[in-house]
Design an enzyme around this catalytic site. Structure first.
Site, PDB file in Angstrom:
ATOM      1  N   ARG A  51       0.824  -1.223   0.090  1.00 46.21           N
ATOM      2  CA  ARG A  51       0.111  -0.087   0.105  1.00 46.21           C
ATOM      3  C   ARG A  51       0.850   1.280   0.053  1.00 46.21           C
ATOM      4  NH1 ARG A  51      -1.425   3.097   3.791  1.00 46.21           N
ATOM      5  NH2 ARG A  51      -1.633   1.407   5.635  1.00 46.21           N
ATOM      6  N   ASP A 177      -3.185  17.299 -16.687  1.00 51.34           N
ATOM      7  CA  ASP A 177      -3.548  15.857 -16.966  1.00 51.34           C
ATOM      8  C   ASP A 177      -2.890  15.733 -18.347  1.00 51.34           C
ATOM      9  OD1 ASP A 177      -5.003  13.934 -17.940  1.00 51.34           O
ATOM     10  OD2 ASP A 177      -6.862  14.074 -16.601  1.00 51.34           O
ATOM     11  N   LYS A 202      -5.472   4.460 -20.088  1.00 50.36           N
ATOM     12  CA  LYS A 202      -5.410   4.795 -21.361  1.00 50.36           C
ATOM     13  C   LYS A 202      -4.053   4.402 -22.372  1.00 50.36           C
ATOM     14  CE  LYS A 202      -9.450   6.445 -20.082  1.00 50.36           C
ATOM     15  NZ  LYS A 202      -9.362   6.669 -18.768  1.00 50.36           N
TER      16      LYS A 202
HETATM   17  C1  LIG Z   1      -8.451  12.833 -19.443  1.00 50.77           C
HETATM   18  C2  LIG Z   1      -8.778  11.825 -18.279  1.00 50.77           C
HETATM   19  N1  LIG Z   1      -8.401  12.319 -17.258  1.00 50.77           N
HETATM   20  C3  LIG Z   1      -8.547  11.090 -16.132  1.00 50.77           C
HETATM   21  C4  LIG Z   1      -9.592  10.176 -16.240  1.00 50.77           C
HETATM   22  C5  LIG Z   1      -9.735   9.220 -14.895  1.00 50.77           C
HETATM   23  O1  LIG Z   1      -9.136   7.796 -15.208  1.00 50.77           O
HETATM   24  P1  LIG Z   1      -9.145   6.741 -14.597  1.00 50.77           P
HETATM   25  O2  LIG Z   1     -10.835   6.190 -15.368  1.00 50.77           O
HETATM   26  O3  LIG Z   1      -8.109   5.719 -15.032  1.00 50.77           O
HETATM   27  O4  LIG Z   1      -9.679   6.871 -13.210  1.00 50.77           O
HETATM   28  C6  LIG Z   1      -9.837   9.798 -17.543  1.00 50.77           C
HETATM   29  C7  LIG Z   1     -10.954   8.662 -17.779  1.00 50.77           C
HETATM   30  O5  LIG Z   1     -11.398   8.654 -18.794  1.00 50.77           O
HETATM   31  C8  LIG Z   1      -9.670  10.803 -18.514  1.00 50.77           C
HETATM   32  O6  LIG Z   1     -10.020  10.646 -20.079  1.00 50.77           O
END
Ligand SMILES: Cc1ncc(COP(=O)(O)O)c(C=O)c1O
Length: 384
Positions: A51, A177, A202
Site C-alpha cells: 500500500r 492531466d 489509457k
Molecule cells: C483525461 C482523463 N483524465 C482522467 C481520467 C480518469 O481516469 P481513470 O478512469 O483511470 O480513473 C480519464 C478517464 O476517462 C480521462 O479521460
C-alpha cells in the site's frame, strides 16, 4: 543506463529496470506480496508494504514512468482519478483556492465541483487560451493551477508554456492531466509544470485491460502526493504494476501509429461531404494547429467530428461502423467511438453543452492502431 539522455523508445524498454536483474531475469519479476520481512535494522517507516507503493515492482515502474517524461520522480496509483485526487488533496487545504480550466474531464469536474467545496476549497474557472485574463482570477489564497494538455471532446490546446510560467511566477503549484497526449507527444516537466497526471488506463498501458494512474514530476511534490496516497489508500496492486510496466514498453511504438492513424482519419473526415467539422489539432485548418505544433511532438490519436443531420445521423454512424467498439475510455489498441452528448456530457443541459461546443452530432473517436485503410473504408461506408 543514462536514462535522461537516451531516446524515448530506448527508455521505454530499459529505464527503471532493476540493476542487477534478479537472477538475470530479462523482465522485472512481480513481487506479488503485500508485505516484506523486517530485518530489525530499518526504521518502522522504511518497511516495504504494497500500500505504500514501495515494493521492487513499484520501483521499476516508477523509474520507467519518470524517465519517459524526463522527470525526477513518479508514482503509480490505482486509477487516474486516484492520481488526480491525491495530487489535489496533497496541495489543497480548507480555505485554499483552485484554478481549473473551463473544459475538464468529467470525473475531475465532479471532484472540483462536488467534493472540494465541501472541504472548504474555493474553485474558479479560467480560459486556457486567454493568458490576459488569468491574473485577474488570482486571490491571496490561490494555491493550485490545474490544466489538461488536450481537452475532451473538442481536442483544444491551451497556452501551456504560458500557463506553467504563470504558475511559477505566482507561487502556484501547476498540475496538468497529460492523459490525451501521452509522454510521447508532451512532457509537462520540460515545459515547467510541477506535476503531470495520467489515467494510465489509457495510452500508458494501451491494452484496455487495467485501471491505473500516474503522477510524474518534481521529487518533493511527488513525495507529498505519495504521503497523501498512503492515507487515502489508492495504491496500485503489484500485478497491475507489472502489467502497466509491460504496456509502457511499447508506448512509443503504439503512439507513433495512433498519431499517424488519427492524422489520416482526420484528413479523410475533413474531405467528406457529410462531415461538417473535424476537431484535430494536427489539421492545418484547426485553430489550435499553430500552438499544438509549437508545443507537441505529435497530435495524439484522439479526434472528434460533427456529422450533418444532428443526433439521429450521429447515432446512425455509430450503428453502422463495424470495426470500432462503441465504448467510453480511450488510448487502447482498438478504435473506440462515443457520442459525448449522450454519454460523457449527458449530465449537462442542452444549453450548457451548446455553450461548450458539444453538439448533438459530435462523435468522439479514439483512433486505434488497426490498418488505416480498413478504418477509413469502414467510416466511409458508415457515413455514406
Ligand atoms: C483525461 C482523463 N483524465 C482522467 C481520467 C480518469 O481516469 P481513470 O478512469 O483511470 O480513473 C480519464 C478517464 O476517462 C480521462 O479521460
Amino acid at each position: 543506463m543514462a536514462e535522461h539522455s537516451a531516446s524515448m523508445q530506448t527508455k521505454a524498454i530499459h529505464a527503471g529496470e532493476p540493476d542487477p536483474r534478479p537472477a538475470g531475469a530479462a523482465v522485472a519479476p512481480i513481487f506479488q506480496t503485500s508485505t516484506f520481512a523486517f530485518d530489525g535494522d530499518l526504521e518502522y517507516d522504511e518497511i516495504l508494504y504494497a500500500r505504500l507503493s514501495n515494493t521492487p515492482t513499484h520501483d521499476a515502474l516508477h523509474g520507467k514512468l519518470a524517465a519517459l517524461e524526463n522527470a525526477p520522480s513518479a508514482l503509480a496509483t490505482a486509477s487516474g482519478m486516484a492520481a488526480i485526487s491525491a495530487a489535489l488533496f496533497s496541495q489543497l487545504r480548507n480555505g485554499d483556492h483552485l484554478l481549473i480550466p473551463d473544459c475538464l474531464y468529467g470525473g475531475t469536474h465532479m471532484l472540483a465541483y462536488e467534493d472540494l467545496p465541501g472541504l472548504g476549497v474555493e474553485v474558479s474557472v479560467y480560459d486556457p487560451m486567454a493568458p490576459d485574463t488569468w491574473a485577474s482570477l488570482l486571490r491571496p489564497n490561490t494555491k493550485v493551477l490545474y490544466a489538461e494538455t488536450l481537452t475532451n471532446p473538442l481536442i483544444q490546446v491551451g497556452e501551456l508554456d504560458a500557463l506553467a510560467a504563470f504558475a511559477r511566477d505566482n507561487g502556484l503549484v501547476s498540475m496538468i492531466d497529460n492523459t490525451f497526449a501521452s509522454p510521447v507527444n508532451f512532457r509537462p516537466c520540460e515545459h515547467g509544470f510541477h506535476l503531470s497526471l495520467h489515467s494510465a488506463t489509457k495510452y500508458l498501458n494501451g491494452h484496455t485491460d487495467l485501471i491505473a494512474g500516474a503522477v510524474i514530476g518534481e521529487t518533493a511534490l511527488v513525495e507529498e502526493v505519495r504521503h497523501r496516497l498512503n492515507h487515502l489508500g489508492g495504491s496500485l496492486d503489484p500485478h497491475a504494476c507489472f502489467l502497466l510496466h509491460r504496456g509502457v514498453k511499447t508506448l512509443p511504438l503504439r503512439m507513433e501509429r495512433h498519431n499517424q492513424n488519427a492524422a489520416a482519419m482526420a484528413t479523410f473526415l475533413e474531405s467528406h461531404p457529410r462531415v461538417e467539422q473535424v476537431n484535430y489539432a494536427g489539421l492545418e485548418s484547426s485553430p489550435y494547429h499553430a500552438t499544438a505544433s509549437r508545443l507537441l511532438d505529435g497530435f495524439s490519436g484522439m479526434l472528434s467530428f460533427e456529422v450533418e443531420g444532428g443526433l439521429e445521423a450521429a447515432e446512425r454512424v455509430l450503428e453502422r461502423v463495424r470495426i470500432p467498439l462503441i465504448a467510453p475510455s480511450l488510448g487502447g489498441l482498438e478504435t473506440l467511438i462515443t457520442l459525448p452528448a449522450t454519454t460523457s456530457h449527458v449530465g449537462m443541459s442542452a444549453e450548457e453543452r451548446d455553450a461548450a461546443g458539444v453538439t448533438d452530432s459530435l462523435i468522439r473517436v479514439s483512433v486505434g492502431v488497426e490498418a488505416i485503410d480498413d478504418l477509413v473504408a469502414d467510416f466511409e461506408q458508415a457515413l455514406s
